[in-house]
Design an enzyme around this catalytic site. Structure first.
Site, mmCIF file in Angstrom:
data_model
loop_
_atom_site.group_PDB
_atom_site.id
_atom_site.type_symbol
_atom_site.label_atom_id
_atom_site.label_comp_id
_atom_site.label_asym_id
_atom_site.label_seq_id
_atom_site.Cartn_x
_atom_site.Cartn_y
_atom_site.Cartn_z
ATOM 1 C CE LYS A 230 -1.842 1.672 3.998
ATOM 2 N NZ LYS A 230 -1.571 3.119 4.278
ATOM 3 C CG ASN A 231 2.167 2.715 3.541
ATOM 4 O OD1 ASN A 231 1.007 3.004 3.218
ATOM 5 N ND2 ASN A 231 2.515 2.486 4.795
ATOM 6 N NE ARG B 61 -2.892 12.341 7.662
ATOM 7 C CZ ARG B 61 -1.664 12.700 7.261
ATOM 8 N NH1 ARG B 61 -0.897 11.815 6.687
ATOM 9 N NH2 ARG B 61 -1.261 13.953 7.381
ATOM 10 C CB CYS C 175 -6.061 9.321 11.480
ATOM 11 S SG CYS C 175 -4.376 8.810 11.774
ATOM 12 N NE ARG D 162 -0.291 10.417 10.133
ATOM 13 C CZ ARG D 162 -0.769 9.335 9.493
ATOM 14 N NH1 ARG D 162 -1.837 8.747 9.952
ATOM 15 N NH2 ARG D 162 -0.204 8.882 8.396
ATOM 16 N N PRO D 163 0.084 16.667 11.251
ATOM 17 C CG PRO D 163 1.675 17.888 12.422
ATOM 18 C CD PRO D 163 0.903 16.602 12.459
ATOM 19 C CB ILE D 164 0.505 19.012 5.982
ATOM 20 C CG1 ILE D 164 -0.441 20.214 6.014
ATOM 21 C CG2 ILE D 164 -0.276 17.714 5.922
ATOM 22 C CD1 ILE D 164 -1.176 20.423 4.689
ATOM 23 C CG LEU E 12 9.013 19.177 7.566
ATOM 24 C CD1 LEU E 12 9.766 20.448 7.915
ATOM 25 C CD2 LEU E 12 9.565 17.977 8.343
ATOM 26 C CG ASP F 232 2.860 1.539 9.592
ATOM 27 O OD1 ASP F 232 3.087 1.739 8.381
ATOM 28 O OD2 ASP F 232 2.567 2.445 10.382
ATOM 29 N NE ARG G 178 -7.472 4.232 5.249
ATOM 30 C CZ ARG G 178 -6.748 5.153 5.877
ATOM 31 N NH1 ARG G 178 -7.026 5.476 7.126
ATOM 32 N NH2 ARG G 178 -5.735 5.734 5.270
HETATM 33 C C1 EPZ Z 1 3.769 7.239 6.419
HETATM 34 O O1 EPZ Z 1 2.942 8.197 7.026
HETATM 35 C C2 EPZ Z 1 2.920 5.981 6.287
HETATM 36 N N1 EPZ Z 1 1.760 6.251 5.436
HETATM 37 C C3 EPZ Z 1 2.438 5.519 7.667
HETATM 38 O O2 EPZ Z 1 1.711 4.296 7.492
HETATM 39 C C4 EPZ Z 1 3.676 5.249 8.529
HETATM 40 O O3 EPZ Z 1 3.253 4.883 9.824
HETATM 41 C C5 EPZ Z 1 4.546 6.506 8.595
HETATM 42 O O4 EPZ Z 1 4.893 6.937 7.255
HETATM 43 C C6 EPZ Z 1 5.833 6.280 9.371
HETATM 44 O O5 EPZ Z 1 6.567 5.241 8.790
HETATM 45 C C7 EPZ Z 1 1.890 6.147 4.092
HETATM 46 O O6 EPZ Z 1 2.970 5.875 3.581
HETATM 47 C C8 EPZ Z 1 0.656 6.377 3.270
HETATM 48 P P1 EPZ Z 1 5.606 10.709 8.638
HETATM 49 P P2 EPZ Z 1 3.414 9.763 7.059
HETATM 50 O O7 EPZ Z 1 5.474 11.986 7.876
HETATM 51 O O8 EPZ Z 1 4.190 10.086 5.844
HETATM 52 C C9 EPZ Z 1 5.081 14.150 11.951
HETATM 53 C C10 EPZ Z 1 -0.140 2.850 7.650
HETATM 54 O O9 EPZ Z 1 -0.651 2.258 8.615
HETATM 55 N N2 EPZ Z 1 4.915 15.170 10.888
HETATM 56 O O10 EPZ Z 1 6.880 9.931 8.523
HETATM 57 O O11 EPZ Z 1 2.230 10.593 7.407
HETATM 58 C C11 EPZ Z 1 3.925 13.166 11.987
HETATM 59 O O12 EPZ Z 1 2.825 13.708 12.692
HETATM 60 C C12 EPZ Z 1 0.300 4.280 7.811
HETATM 61 O O13 EPZ Z 1 0.071 2.336 6.535
HETATM 62 C C13 EPZ Z 1 4.819 16.513 11.256
HETATM 63 O O14 EPZ Z 1 4.842 16.842 12.442
HETATM 64 O O15 EPZ Z 1 4.390 9.730 8.327
HETATM 65 C C14 EPZ Z 1 4.535 11.969 12.693
HETATM 66 O O16 EPZ Z 1 4.475 12.186 14.100
HETATM 67 C C15 EPZ Z 1 0.001 4.827 9.202
HETATM 68 N N3 EPZ Z 1 4.668 17.455 10.284
HETATM 69 C C16 EPZ Z 1 6.003 12.019 12.222
HETATM 70 O O17 EPZ Z 1 6.204 13.325 11.665
HETATM 71 C C17 EPZ Z 1 4.630 17.127 8.951
HETATM 72 O O18 EPZ Z 1 4.507 18.037 8.099
HETATM 73 C C18 EPZ Z 1 6.344 10.990 11.150
HETATM 74 O O19 EPZ Z 1 5.310 11.040 10.171
HETATM 75 C C19 EPZ Z 1 4.743 15.748 8.589
HETATM 76 C C20 EPZ Z 1 4.893 14.788 9.570
#
Ligand code: EPZ
Length: 416
Positions: free
Chosen positions: A22-23, A92, A116, A121-123, A125, A305, A397
């Site tokens: 999926k990812n 998302r 979620c 999950r802020p954006i 960055l 995960d 999902r």
């Molecule tokens: C990806 O999510 C995966 N999703 C997640 O899998 C996975 O758990 C995660 O990476 C970590 O490996 C997909 O690939 C679709 P991050 P992502 O940005 O990209 C914070 C599943 O079950 N952050 O590495 O959203 C964030 O809140 C899902 O398949 C900010 O603060 O993860 C988190 O605490 C769940 N600001 C940390 O960084 C931002 O702008 C790491 O999140 C972006 C992220």
């Protein structure tokens, strides 16, 4: 029928094929927007997150066709830049279309993807990093708009590792003017797969798999046919299910080189693993021995995960231990549900302390998110008696058909 009934307490015995990742599929499908023409993506899993991504691509003007796990995306007519709110809200991961759309059409308007249950999950960055590449971002109450004439290569020194931000920057950089450096870059297998797809299409990327990626912008990318690798988290899910229920299963297409930390942990907990050219044989003749501590982290550390799944393995082991979650701020949501099944777990800040009771009983439990839902199904396999896991749609999902796969592995399981 949005629930699953499991008759637990029975060993598993059977084999199943591990679906495409999926990812890895989601960012690769987003990347097709960068390529004028038709890309063919093989082994794309038939899951609802991929369905929503394909609908989003169609809403942007793409022509999408699907034959089982083969997806064709023609992007000749892409023009739209206004992402439909209902699809963005549902998934998302739509945020990863941002970089590709800015590179293709130069502007994007979308609602905030929202958080979620596992975290806010802020954006921030994502938006801050794209501003560094010349993107003008207007943020409003419920959403934002972004525009740029031509993305400019930039050197990004990120404050922490983010999979999604790394993906968005790669997608923004491959057609940008000049060179982009991303450091620290996420090194997850899904990032490597995205880079391999883009390289095959003509992108110039150095440092794949390392924490420093260098991308030299090119003028154009070309359509490719590409195969998505097997899903390491789904393979880890069925490995954990066998450790919980006991038995012997063959997991075809297991991507063993993408899951070394998980396999090492499973081996330490007593699972016997035998690797064949086409998959992995898992034998668990005794209860898992548990493990003293487990800490999640960025790849190649133990993946967040699979944290919920291995919490269940620890609950079944009968040995005390603790789990530290370092990636998301709220990823112990299944603890109250596991307590209903007799688990002895206490949460303090970002640690969950698992007691040594070692026995679970059937109960009606509620899935609240994707991986926690799968973990409740694994717990139900080990529990004495019958369990019902509600909110199956969360599990759909990310898992093609968890009921069919576990039935192939010998579980007594049905839709309810
Ligand atoms: C990806 O999510 C995966 N999703 C997640 O899998 C996975 O758990 C995660 O990476 C970590 O490996 C997909 O690939 C679709 P991050 P992502 O940005 O990209 C914070 C599943 O079950 N952050 O590495 O959203 C964030 O809140 C899902 O398949 C900010 O603060 O993860 C988190 O605490 C769940 N600001 C940390 O960084 C931002 O702008 C790491 O999140 C972006 C992220």
């Amino acid at each position: 029928m949005d629930a699953i009934r499991i008759y637990g307490g029975k060993c598993l015995d059977g084999q199943t094929r591990i679906q495409g990742s999926k990812n890895a599929s989601l960012p690769v499908l987003a990347a097709t927007l960068l390529i004028k023409g038709t890309c063919e993506i093989e082994n794309c899993p038939e899951i609802s997150d991929v369905y929503h991504m394909l609908r989003l691509l169609e809403s942007l003007g793409c022509k999408v066709t699907r034959e089982g796990t083969l997806v064709r995306v023609n992007t000749e007519q892409v023009s739209e830049c206004d992402m439909p709110a209902d699809s963005v809200g549902v998934m998302r991961s739509s945020i990863m279309l941002l970089g590709a759309l800015l590179a293709r059409v130069g502007s994007v308007k979308m609602d905030y993807p929202g958080g979620c249950v596992i975290g806010a999950r802020p954006i921030n960055l994502h938006l801050q990093s794209l501003r560094n590449m010349g993107v003008a971002v207007e943020e409003g109450e419920g959403g934002f708009s972004a525009c740029v004439n031509r993305l400019k290569g930039a050197s990004h020194r990120l404050p922490f590792i983010s999979v999604g931000v790394t993906e968005n920057l790669i997608l923004a950089a491959v057609l940008a003017e000049g060179t982009t450096v991303i450091e620290p870059a996420a090194g997850e297998p899904e990032i490597q797969t995205l880079c391999e797809f883009l390289q095959q299409a003509g992108a110039k990327i150095e440092g794949i798999g390392s924490d420093r990626l260098t991308i030299h912008g090119v003028e154009r990318l070309f359509p490719v046919r590409f195969r998505i690798p097997a899903d390491r988290i789904v393979a880890g899910t069925y490995l954990a299910a066998c450790m919980c229920a006991g038995g012997r299963v063959f997991l075809q297409d297991t991507p063993r080189h993408h899951m070394e930390s998980v396999l090492a942990c499973a081996g330490q907990m007593g699972a016997k693993l035998k690797f064949e050219p086409d998959g992995m044989l898992v034998t668990c003749r005794t209860k898992p021995t548990g493990c003293e501590s487990l800490v999640t982290g960025c790849y190649p550390a133990f993946p967040t995960d699979l944290q919920s799944l291995f919490m269940v393995v620890m609950s079944v082991s009968g040995r005390q231990g603790w789990i530290e979650e370092t990636v998301f701020e709220n990823r112990f949501r299944i603890v109250p549900e596991l307590r209903k099944m007799g688990a002895d777990i206490t949460v303090y800040k970002n640690r969950a302390y698992v007691g040594g009771r070692g026995r679970l009983h059937g109960a009606v439990v509620q899935a609240e998110e994707l991986r926690g839902g799968a973990a409740l199904v694994a717990a139900s396999l080990a529990a004495e008696g019958t369990s019902i896991v509600t909110n199956r749609h969360y599990i759909d999902r990310g898992y093609e058909d968890i009921v069919l796969s576990l039935r192939e592995l010998g579980a007594e399981i049905e839709l309810a």
